[in-house]
Design an enzyme around this catalytic site. Structure first.
Site, PDB file in Angstrom:
ATOM      1  N   GLU A   1       0.955  -1.283   0.065  1.00  0.00           N
ATOM      2  CA  GLU A   1      -0.040   0.098   0.053  1.00  0.00           C
ATOM      3  C   GLU A   1       0.919   1.107  -0.026  1.00  0.00           C
ATOM      4  OE1 GLU A   1      -0.050   2.102   2.821  1.00  0.00           O
ATOM      5  OE2 GLU A   1       0.602   1.088   4.097  1.00  0.00           O
ATOM      6  N   PHE A   2       0.335   2.061  -0.537  1.00  0.00           N
ATOM      7  CA  PHE A   2       1.259   3.653  -0.704  1.00  0.00           C
ATOM      8  C   PHE A   2       0.174   4.698  -0.061  1.00  0.00           C
ATOM      9  CE2 PHE A   2       2.924   0.982  -4.073  1.00  0.00           C
ATOM     10  CZ  PHE A   2       4.026   0.768  -3.520  1.00  0.00           C
TER      11      PHE A   2
ATOM     12  N   LYS B   1       8.129  -1.095  -1.784  1.00  0.00           N
ATOM     13  CA  LYS B   1       7.564  -0.407  -0.687  1.00  0.00           C
ATOM     14  C   LYS B   1       8.433   0.217   0.375  1.00  0.00           C
ATOM     15  CE  LYS B   1       4.877   0.847   2.682  1.00  0.00           C
ATOM     16  NZ  LYS B   1       3.742   1.721   2.727  1.00  0.00           N
TER      17      LYS B   1
ATOM     18  N   GLY C   1      11.376  20.866   8.381  1.00  0.00           N
ATOM     19  CA  GLY C   1      10.591  21.054   9.726  1.00  0.00           C
ATOM     20  C   GLY C   1      11.405  20.463  10.728  1.00  0.00           C
TER      21      GLY C   1
ATOM     22  N   CYS D   1       4.877   5.017  10.065  1.00  0.00           N
ATOM     23  CA  CYS D   1       5.299   4.250   8.814  1.00  0.00           C
ATOM     24  C   CYS D   1       7.147   4.384   8.546  1.00  0.00           C
ATOM     25  CB  CYS D   1       4.746   4.636   7.297  1.00  0.00           C
ATOM     26  SG  CYS D   1       2.924   4.024   7.621  1.00  0.00           S
TER      27      CYS D   1
ATOM     28  N   LYS E   1       9.351   3.624  11.253  1.00  0.00           N
ATOM     29  CA  LYS E   1       9.152   2.045  11.263  1.00  0.00           C
ATOM     30  C   LYS E   1      10.018   1.292  10.160  1.00  0.00           C
ATOM     31  CE  LYS E   1       5.268  -0.048  10.352  1.00  0.00           C
ATOM     32  NZ  LYS E   1       5.087  -1.293   9.196  1.00  0.00           N
TER      33      LYS E   1
ATOM     34  N   LYS F   1       1.227  14.639  11.802  1.00  0.00           N
ATOM     35  CA  LYS F   1       1.050  15.650  10.539  1.00  0.00           C
ATOM     36  C   LYS F   1      -0.540  15.964  10.846  1.00  0.00           C
ATOM     37  CE  LYS F   1      -0.216  12.168   7.076  1.00  0.00           C
ATOM     38  NZ  LYS F   1      -0.095  11.738   5.901  1.00  0.00           N
TER      39      LYS F   1
HETATM   40  C1  UGA Z   1       3.921   7.286   4.240  1.00  0.00           C
HETATM   41  C2  UGA Z   1       3.951   7.546   3.078  1.00  0.00           C
HETATM   42  O1  UGA Z   1       3.935   8.971   2.295  1.00  0.00           O
HETATM   43  C3  UGA Z   1       2.809   6.781   2.114  1.00  0.00           C
HETATM   44  O2  UGA Z   1       3.137   6.723   0.607  1.00  0.00           O
HETATM   45  C4  UGA Z   1       2.747   5.219   2.845  1.00  0.00           C
HETATM   46  O3  UGA Z   1       1.785   4.461   2.204  1.00  0.00           O
HETATM   47  C5  UGA Z   1       2.710   5.270   4.282  1.00  0.00           C
HETATM   48  O4  UGA Z   1       3.800   6.165   4.864  1.00  0.00           O
HETATM   49  C6  UGA Z   1       2.946   3.775   4.787  1.00  0.00           C
HETATM   50  O5  UGA Z   1       3.981   3.114   4.704  1.00  0.00           O
HETATM   51  O6  UGA Z   1       1.845   3.302   5.085  1.00  0.00           O
HETATM   52  P1  UGA Z   1       2.293   8.770   6.196  1.00  0.00           P
HETATM   53  O7  UGA Z   1       2.924   8.044   7.202  1.00  0.00           O
HETATM   54  O8  UGA Z   1       0.887   8.723   6.171  1.00  0.00           O
HETATM   55  O9  UGA Z   1       2.655   8.023   4.657  1.00  0.00           O
HETATM   56  O10 UGA Z   1       2.834  10.131   6.106  1.00  0.00           O
HETATM   57  P2  UGA Z   1       3.493  11.223   5.240  1.00  0.00           P
HETATM   58  O11 UGA Z   1       2.470  12.304   4.431  1.00  0.00           O
HETATM   59  O12 UGA Z   1       4.474  10.685   4.258  1.00  0.00           O
HETATM   60  O13 UGA Z   1       4.343  12.280   6.274  1.00  0.00           O
HETATM   61  C7  UGA Z   1       5.518  11.447   6.800  1.00  0.00           C
HETATM   62  C8  UGA Z   1       6.135  12.202   7.900  1.00  0.00           C
HETATM   63  O14 UGA Z   1       6.985  13.245   6.935  1.00  0.00           O
HETATM   64  C9  UGA Z   1       5.096  13.277   8.554  1.00  0.00           C
HETATM   65  O15 UGA Z   1       5.615  13.778  10.149  1.00  0.00           O
HETATM   66  C10 UGA Z   1       5.381  14.714   8.168  1.00  0.00           C
HETATM   67  O16 UGA Z   1       5.196  15.946   8.543  1.00  0.00           O
HETATM   68  C11 UGA Z   1       6.952  14.487   7.573  1.00  0.00           C
HETATM   69  N1  UGA Z   1       6.963  15.510   6.270  1.00  0.00           N
HETATM   70  C12 UGA Z   1       6.367  14.917   4.973  1.00  0.00           C
HETATM   71  C13 UGA Z   1       8.127  16.412   6.153  1.00  0.00           C
HETATM   72  O17 UGA Z   1       8.550  16.788   7.484  1.00  0.00           O
HETATM   73  N2  UGA Z   1       8.420  16.889   5.401  1.00  0.00           N
HETATM   74  C14 UGA Z   1       7.967  16.792   3.803  1.00  0.00           C
HETATM   75  O18 UGA Z   1       8.303  17.353   3.013  1.00  0.00           O
HETATM   76  C15 UGA Z   1       6.846  15.712   4.040  1.00  0.00           C
END
Ligand code: UGA
Length: 465
Positions: free
Chosen positions: A180-181, A233, A282, A289, A292, A349
């Protein structure tokens, strides 16, 4: 995502899907695949509900009786925009049960979406996956069934599960990997409008059946081996995490040399080879995800005798990044003993209530250890046992009242859009740290704040948007 338009297969697409299913040789004639999902957690629920919205009959099975009862009452146990609405809209195609037997009777393609939490060593814990295999042996899955691994599992798991199935006489049960993504907060859109669908199979016909499910989405479908699908993945998440740690280090250098990371990431991101996503500096990445999966990939490489040096640094940079706010606060306030610090936003987030590996947890713990009084507000998170010692406020205004400093930890739009002039008026001291570079430094300085972002020139004007 409540405005998302569910994709219904057209008649032609449905027929094509049925034909593909029939062509797999696993059925007794043209038929529409019925879907089962083991594990009604975040991934399982989104997968099940989205597939139901595409027209499939879906049976979700979970071992948690209270969760199954809640789902049967139409209550979604997680916060994900649009999910409750989509679930109730397609409730006629969704069944929730505690019984694996019932689920198997009602399904052909069975997604496994149980969690694979990290162990102390950083490896993924596969005990829940393996207990599903045990149960399948007892209940008796058969040749109709193709198991589809949605859980994020280390490369090699598919081969291990295949061997376990064969050893239990379940040779006819199919197995595919289909990672999944889904991003929390945008999971429905990610499922229904994917950049790609990755399917790894041992036998082509089994992969064809899984591919037929997704055909109506019209997305690129990558067909490959099971280990390659599993690796796509991990490599994707590790690369995105690497981008974040990279831009965070650039931000830290920007602070030393008087450059503005927002301009730098904008300038970098316009290069199509780099791309602008995941270049927001940030206070570090969190969630269930990235931390881990990066650790698990590092561990997986280590277990195979390869030291994945880059990922060691990605993890270390991320840990240090969470602590940098403490240094900024001390610079402006001196010691933190007895200082009232307001944390605005707690979730890892925006648009989620998920606190797993949230930067706020590290920040709060460090501040409390320094003797600060910590007060916090989040639009969704009301309480977390991991926030012991933190005073929860009912509003952002309440949190900042009498504060010596405020830190924007999570860039919820309601927090970014606060009346910051009013916030300034409520605070005892005007120190404001923007941990997500979501606020305009010039405007905040004009309002009288002693303002710092991450890697930004304090009152820089003319940042590209
Ligand atoms: C992430 C991946 O983006 C998904 O594609 C993947 O399916 C998922 O993990 C998973 O393995 O299940 P997610 O954990 O929901 O999704 O969150 P993200 O939106 O990717 O953000 C992750 C973290 O990175 C957050 O703390 C966010 O604030 C931080 N982030 C994100 C930054 O600090 N800078 C950025 O430019 C983007």
């Amino acid at each position: 995502m409540s405005d998302e338009t569910p994709i219904e297969p057209t008649d032609d697409e449905a027929v094509a899907a049925e034909e593909t299913a029939a062509a797999s040789g696993n059925g007794s004639g043209p038929r529409r695949e019925r879907v089962g999902v083991i594990g009604a957690g975040y991934v399982g629920l989104v997968t099940g509900v989205c597939l139901a919205s595409m027209g499939y009959q879906v049976t979700l099975r979970d071992i948690d009786a209270s969760k199954v009862a809640a789902l049967n009452d139409g209550i979604v146990p997680i916060y994900e925009p649009g999910l409750t609405e989509l679930m109730s809209e397609h409730s006629d195609r969704l069944t929730y049960t505690l019984s694996l037997e019932r689920m198997l009777e009602r399904s052909d393609i069975v997604f496994i979406a149980v969690d694979t939490p990290p162990t102390y060593s950083g490896d993924a814990d596969l005990s829940r996956v393996m207990s599903v295999v045990d149960e399948l042996e007892k209940v008796g899955a058969d040749s109709r069934h193709v198991l589809v691994m949605k859980s994020t599992v280390p490369v090699g798991t598919g081969e291990r599960v295949r061997a376990e199935l064969d050893a239990r006489g379940l040779n006819d049960v199919g197995y595919c990997s289909n990672p999944e993504f889904l991003k929390e907060g945008a999971a429905i859109a990610d499922f229904l409008h994917p950049d790609r669908v990755v399917i790894g199979s041992f036998e082509e016909g089994q992969g064809d059946r899984v591919a037929s499910l997704y055909a109506p989405l019209g997305a690129p479908i990558i067909r490959t081996s099971v280990p390659s699908a599993e690796m796509v993945k991990y490599a994707s998440n590790a690369f995105l995490a690497t981008k974040i740690s990279f831009i965070n280090e650039i931000a830290n250098v920007c602070e030393e040399v008087g450059a503005d990371v927002e301009v730098v990431s904008h300038g970098m991101g316009l290069d199509s080879r780099i791309g602008k996503s995941f270049l927001r500096a940030g206070i570090g990445f969190g969630g269930s995800c990235f931390p881990k999966d990066v650790s698990a990939l590092k561990q997986l490489a280590g277990n195979s005798g390869y030291h994945f040096q880059l990922l060691t640094s990605v993890i270390e940079v991320n840990e240090l990044q969470k602590r940098r706010v403490i240094g900024k606060l001390k610079k402006h306030l001196g010691g933190l003993e007895g200082k009232r610090i307001a944390l605005l936003g707690l979730a890892f987030k925006p648009e989620t209530d998920d606190m797993r590996e949230a930067s706020s947890l590290v920040l709060a713990a460090r501040l409390l250890a320094e003797g600060a009084e910590v007060v916090a507000y989040d639009p969704i998170v009301e309480v977390s046992e991991r926030l012991n010692g933190v005073g929860m406020s009912g509003s952002a205004e309440e949190a900042v009242t009498g504060a010596d400093a405020a830190v924007l930890v999570t860039e919820w739009s309601s927090l970014v859009g606060l009346d910051w002039g009013a916030v300034r008026g409520l605070m005892r001291e005007p120190v404001l740290i923007d941990g997500r570079n979501a606020l305009d430094p010039a405007e905040m300085t004009r309002l009288g704040f002693v303002f710092e972002g991450i890697g930004r020139i304090p009152a820089h004007v003319g940042v590209a948007s």
